[in-house]
Motif scaffolding. Structure first.
Motif, PDB file in Angstrom:
ATOM      1  N   THR B 132     -22.410 -16.921   0.678  1.00  0.00           N
ATOM      2  CA  THR B 132     -22.629 -16.931  -0.775  1.00  0.00           C
ATOM      3  C   THR B 132     -23.783 -16.021  -1.167  1.00  0.00           C
ATOM      4  N   ALA B 133     -24.854 -16.056  -0.379  1.00  0.00           N
ATOM      5  CA  ALA B 133     -25.991 -15.174  -0.656  1.00  0.00           C
ATOM      6  C   ALA B 133     -25.540 -13.710  -0.631  1.00  0.00           C
ATOM      7  N   ALA B 134     -24.693 -13.362   0.334  1.00  0.00           N
ATOM      8  CA  ALA B 134     -24.188 -11.991   0.429  1.00  0.00           C
ATOM      9  C   ALA B 134     -23.345 -11.635  -0.793  1.00  0.00           C
ATOM     10  N   LYS B 135     -22.495 -12.579  -1.213  1.00  0.00           N
ATOM     11  CA  LYS B 135     -21.638 -12.309  -2.378  1.00  0.00           C
ATOM     12  C   LYS B 135     -22.470 -12.132  -3.646  1.00  0.00           C
ATOM     13  N   ILE B 136     -23.526 -12.928  -3.778  1.00  0.00           N
ATOM     14  CA  ILE B 136     -24.356 -12.854  -4.977  1.00  0.00           C
ATOM     15  C   ILE B 136     -25.152 -11.548  -4.986  1.00  0.00           C
ATOM     16  N   ALA B 137     -25.496 -11.032  -3.805  1.00  0.00           N
ATOM     17  CA  ALA B 137     -26.238  -9.769  -3.733  1.00  0.00           C
ATOM     18  C   ALA B 137     -25.343  -8.559  -3.992  1.00  0.00           C
ATOM     19  N   TRP B 138     -24.056  -8.712  -3.759  1.00  0.00           N
ATOM     20  CA  TRP B 138     -23.117  -7.584  -3.794  1.00  0.00           C
ATOM     21  C   TRP B 138     -23.158  -6.761  -5.093  1.00  0.00           C
ATOM     22  N   PRO B 139     -23.184  -7.388  -6.303  1.00  0.00           N
ATOM     23  CA  PRO B 139     -23.201  -6.577  -7.540  1.00  0.00           C
ATOM     24  C   PRO B 139     -24.435  -5.686  -7.677  1.00  0.00           C
ATOM     25  N   LEU B 140     -25.473  -5.938  -6.885  1.00  0.00           N
ATOM     26  CA  LEU B 140     -26.696  -5.124  -6.995  1.00  0.00           C
ATOM     27  C   LEU B 140     -26.707  -3.939  -6.033  1.00  0.00           C
ATOM     28  N   ARG B 141     -25.618  -3.735  -5.275  1.00  0.00           N
ATOM     29  CA  ARG B 141     -25.683  -2.836  -4.111  1.00  0.00           C
ATOM     30  C   ARG B 141     -26.064  -1.399  -4.451  1.00  0.00           C
ATOM     31  N   ARG B 142     -25.838  -0.953  -5.697  1.00  0.00           N
ATOM     32  CA  ARG B 142     -26.168   0.434  -6.039  1.00  0.00           C
ATOM     33  C   ARG B 142     -27.436   0.567  -6.875  1.00  0.00           C
ATOM     34  N   GLU B 143     -28.123  -0.552  -7.112  1.00  0.00           N
ATOM     35  CA  GLU B 143     -29.333  -0.494  -7.939  1.00  0.00           C
ATOM     36  C   GLU B 143     -30.573  -0.598  -7.054  1.00  0.00           C
ATOM     37  N   LYS B 144     -31.185   0.564  -6.833  1.00  0.00           N
ATOM     38  CA  LYS B 144     -32.255   0.636  -5.832  1.00  0.00           C
ATOM     39  C   LYS B 144     -33.444  -0.249  -6.178  1.00  0.00           C
ATOM     40  N   SER B 145     -33.944  -0.166  -7.423  1.00  0.00           N
ATOM     41  CA  SER B 145     -35.161  -0.924  -7.728  1.00  0.00           C
ATOM     42  C   SER B 145     -34.872  -2.425  -7.706  1.00  0.00           C
ATOM     43  N   ALA B 146     -33.688  -2.825  -8.186  1.00  0.00           N
ATOM     44  CA  ALA B 146     -33.330  -4.245  -8.164  1.00  0.00           C
ATOM     45  C   ALA B 146     -33.236  -4.742  -6.720  1.00  0.00           C
ATOM     46  N   LEU B 147     -32.641  -3.927  -5.853  1.00  0.00           N
ATOM     47  CA  LEU B 147     -32.531  -4.316  -4.441  1.00  0.00           C
ATOM     48  C   LEU B 147     -33.907  -4.439  -3.800  1.00  0.00           C
ATOM     49  N   ALA B 148     -34.790  -3.505  -4.150  1.00  0.00           N
ATOM     50  CA  ALA B 148     -36.145  -3.541  -3.583  1.00  0.00           C
ATOM     51  C   ALA B 148     -36.861  -4.820  -4.015  1.00  0.00           C
ATOM     52  N   ILE B 149     -36.719  -5.189  -5.300  1.00  0.00           N
ATOM     53  CA  ILE B 149     -37.372  -6.412  -5.783  1.00  0.00           C
ATOM     54  C   ILE B 149     -36.764  -7.638  -5.099  1.00  0.00           C
ATOM     55  N   ALA B 150     -35.432  -7.646  -4.976  1.00  0.00           N
ATOM     56  CA  ALA B 150     -34.771  -8.762  -4.295  1.00  0.00           C
ATOM     57  C   ALA B 150     -35.287  -8.902  -2.868  1.00  0.00           C
ATOM     58  N   ALA B 151     -35.471  -7.760  -2.191  1.00  0.00           N
ATOM     59  CA  ALA B 151     -35.960  -7.792  -0.808  1.00  0.00           C
ATOM     60  C   ALA B 151     -37.388  -8.343  -0.746  1.00  0.00           C
ATOM     61  N   LEU B 152     -38.224  -7.925  -1.703  1.00  0.00           N
ATOM     62  CA  LEU B 152     -39.601  -8.437  -1.758  1.00  0.00           C
ATOM     63  C   LEU B 152     -39.619  -9.946  -1.995  1.00  0.00           C
ATOM     64  N   VAL B 153     -38.785 -10.387  -2.951  1.00  0.00           N
ATOM     65  CA  VAL B 153     -38.705 -11.821  -3.246  1.00  0.00           C
ATOM     66  C   VAL B 153     -38.260 -12.582  -1.995  1.00  0.00           C
ATOM     67  N   TRP B 154     -37.276 -12.018  -1.298  1.00  0.00           N
ATOM     68  CA  TRP B 154     -36.764 -12.651  -0.078  1.00  0.00           C
ATOM     69  C   TRP B 154     -37.884 -12.794   0.957  1.00  0.00           C
ATOM     70  N   LEU B 155     -38.621 -11.693   1.173  1.00  0.00           N
ATOM     71  CA  LEU B 155     -39.728 -11.717   2.134  1.00  0.00           C
ATOM     72  C   LEU B 155     -40.767 -12.773   1.752  1.00  0.00           C
ATOM     73  N   ALA B 156     -41.149 -12.757   0.466  1.00  0.00           N
ATOM     74  CA  ALA B 156     -42.195 -13.675   0.012  1.00  0.00           C
ATOM     75  C   ALA B 156     -41.754 -15.130   0.179  1.00  0.00           C
ATOM     76  N   ALA B 157     -40.489 -15.416  -0.161  1.00  0.00           N
ATOM     77  CA  ALA B 157     -40.026 -16.803  -0.146  1.00  0.00           C
ATOM     78  C   ALA B 157     -39.621 -17.263   1.251  1.00  0.00           C
ATOM     79  N   ALA B 158     -38.886 -16.406   1.999  1.00  0.00           N
ATOM     80  CA  ALA B 158     -38.335 -16.839   3.284  1.00  0.00           C
ATOM     81  C   ALA B 158     -39.328 -16.688   4.422  1.00  0.00           C
ATOM     82  N   ILE B 159     -40.063 -15.591   4.453  1.00  0.00           N
ATOM     83  CA  ILE B 159     -40.944 -15.327   5.584  1.00  0.00           C
ATOM     84  C   ILE B 159     -42.344 -15.850   5.332  1.00  0.00           C
TER      85      ILE B 159
END
Lengths: 173, 183
Positions: B132-159
């Protein structure tokens, strides 16, 4: 005060703080339930939480279980509605406004800012949960297999869950 | 909340109740995978992007996401009655089941068979959540800044396990900044 009312008010006070799904209020919930009201021991609290995670439905069903343990059906209903009511009312009002202003520029600006945060948080939740259930190589493989099959096929995922439970019983997990 | 005029027609309180009843019944290991499947893939009440929009709002507001989603979606389609119908549908079966499980577990929780069953079930449920996480991320696949923010949020929350409020505020702030600069 009547026990169901106390349960309702205790969980209602937690509701508006439950940003990001509810796991954030677990420490505070434990403090109230175990420390302040002495309804449960810490180990009981953890056991009920694990059980709520294993059950179908929203993971905040731990409130239902705590209420049930403390005061039967009335307690279960009081705790559940206490936890859900304030946040649901807020959502009802804000979601309505949100929908009404969907064409507004500021609304799109905020929306575009919120979506990546959601994607990151859902991903983080998945990582944390998957790390917690990966008790060994076999459970990790099981998780990866179910994830890939769910993405690659249109089979109802309940079948994958049934197969996972069976794999567990057969000693593969 | 007055119903906006352009909303998708033909979703009744009964539709909402039974739609969310199905989610509640099948939602082992978290409800979001089933909610997305029912709303987007099966009943097509929302497309993938609108689902993400609504989910983002429900995530931002306090309370369990899926409960917020049921209230917001029910309210949009059928006012406060719809919100109530969707909420009741979502919660009824899981509450009954969890109480039944609580009673069972009190008696049989020590059996090795039961523990193995739950371990397998939990591992499978994790797989579902990852998908589900992969499916929810899919619509953002071509938006670089959105993907970068998502990755930062992921790092901050998960790691780094940063406090959620801080992650929400910082992530949203970054997104607002990126959106402002992109205008």
């Amino acid at each position: 005060m009547m026990l169901p009312l106390t349960l309702f008010l205790t969980f209602a006070a937690l509701s508006p703080l439950a940003f990001g799904g509810g796991n954030t209020i677990l420490p505070e919930m434990q403090r109230e339930v175990v420390g302040v009201h002495h309804w449960l021991s810490t180990s009981d609290f953890v056991a009920l939480y694990a059980l709520a995670q294993a059950a179908p439905g929203p993971n905040m069903l731990v409130a239902t279980l705590i209420g049930w343990r403390v005061d039967g059906l009335a307690g279960a209903l009081a705790a559940t509605f206490g936890l859900c009511l304030p946040s649901s009312l807020l959502t009802f009002v804000i979601a309505g406004l949100w929908w009404r202003f969907r064409e507004a520029g500021w609304r799109r600006w905020i929306q575009a800012a919120l979506v990546p945060v959601t994607v990151g948080l859902v991903g983080a939740g998945a990582a944390v949960i998957a790390a917690g259930t990966a008790l060994g190589p076999l459970t990790a493989v099981l998780t990866a297999l179910v994830a890939l099959l769910t993405l690659a096929s249109r089979v109802n995922p309940l079948w994958f869950l049934a197969a996972s439970a069976l794999a567990g019983v057969l000693g593969l997990a | 909340m007055a119903a906006p005029p352009e909303e998708p027609a033909g979703v009744s309180c009964a539709d909402l109740f039974f739609g969310f009843l199905g989610i509640g019944l099948s939602g082992f290991g978290g409800v979001m995978p089933w909610a997305r499947r029912m709303v987007v893939e099966e009943r097509r009440w929302l497309d993938a992007a609108s689902f993400n929009d609504l989910l983002a709002l429900c995530q931002f507001l306090p309370g369990p996401n899926v409960i917020n989603l049921s209230v917001a979606l029910g309210g949009r389609f059928a006012g406060w009655r719809g919100a109530l119908a969707a909420f009741a549908g979502l919660m009824l079966a899981p509450m009954a089941i969890v109480i039944g499980l609580g009673a069972l577990y009190t008696n049989y929780g020590d059996l090795a068979l039961v523990q193995h069953l739950f371990r397998g079930l939990a591992a499978g449920a994790s797989g579902l959540i990852v998908a589900t996480a992969a499916k929810i991320a899919w619509p953002l696949r071509r938006e670089k800044s959105a993907l970068a923010i998502a990755a930062l949020v992921w790092l901050a929350a998960a790691i780094f396990r940063a406090p959620l409020i801080a992650v929400l505020v910082a992530g949203t702030g970054l997104g607002l900044l990126a959106g402002w600069r992109a205008r």
